[in-house]
Design an enzyme around this catalytic site. Structure first.
Site: not given
Length: 258
Positions: A48, A73, A153, A179
């Protein structure tokens, strides 16, 4: 300060809770500032955030100057990128949306060497950063030193959590409250501090610790980080660079205008 050869797992075992800096911005100098600010590790976010492979390679090198390990990530399902980041010196990989034991096994296959996985061997840069000169010396320690962290998540991940934790090569779980909040209310609201999410976060920490793995969690504030620490999380993020910088600018303008 721990030496540059101290692995991230060793750091996480050395105290009850370690703190993680969350980097979304690509600038390696900003990664370096975070690495020198007291965080125990820094995460570079390709899912993200604005990071990509090139910026992560630069950020890993910058953080290495401060003897600070880096997690990356990766985007959902991009396990080839995960293996590449380990070759360039990442201390571990965070994989989002791991919803089953099969997902976890696929992830592990890319980031661990046999017998745990099938990672291809080419870690020249990581060997340099870790100060290891012989390939066999690297191979003997790589699986233990390079963390494979799965994210929990979704409802599916919560239901399969024990099965995921039982997959050989999974080193820990990172709980994503944002999430989780969307998943647990079937998309009706974003409420990462809500009661359902807080209950799930405690459950994730308890099950992960019971499995002998590292419990990691995202916290958007210092108060949230302290709460996760009390709940037994080994590694807790404290905000993220974009939010911290925006808050700092707003605060100093407000102070000047007072």
């Amino acid at each position: 300060m721990p030496s540059s050869t101290t692995s991230l797992p060793e750091r996480l075992r050395s105290k009850p809770t370690s703190f993680l800096g969350w980097s979304e911005f690509r600038d390696p100098m900003l990664v370096g500032v975070m690495a020198r600010s007291g965080y125990d590790a820094v995460l570079l976010d390709q899912q993200h955030g604005f990071h990509d492979g090139t910026s992560c390679i630069a950020g890993i090198s910058e953080a290495a100057l401060a003897h600070t390990p880096v997690l990356v990530r990766v985007p959902v399902g991009d396990f080839a990128q995960a293996a590449r980041m380990l070759d360039f010196g990442a201390a571990g990989i965070v994989a989002p949306m791991i919803n089953s034991a099969d997902d976890a096994r696929a992830f592990v296959s890319f980031v661990k060497y046999p017998p745990l996985g099938q990672r291809s061997f080419g870690p020249g840069r990581d060997m340099q950063l870790r100060g290891i000169g012989a390939e066999n010396d690297y191979l003997a320690t790589a699986n233990a030193a390079s963390l494979a962290i799965v994210m929990c998540e979704t409802r599916g991940a919560l239901a399969a959590l024990d099965d995921i934790l039982a997959v050989p090569g999974v080193d820990g779980v990172l709980a994503g409250p944002g999430d989780l909040s969307v998943a647990l209310c079937d998309g009706q609201a974003f409420d990462p501090t809500g009661e359902a999410v807080q209950s799930a976060m405690k459950h994730i920490a308890n099950r992960t610790r019971s499995a002998g793995k590292f419990a990691c969690g995202f916290a958007g504030s210092a108060e949230g980080a302290r709460r996760l620490a009390r709940e037994g999380y080994h590694l807790v993020s404290v905000g993220y660079d974009g939010g911290i910088i925006a808050d700092a600018f707003s605060t100093i303008v407000a102070q000047a205008s007072a």
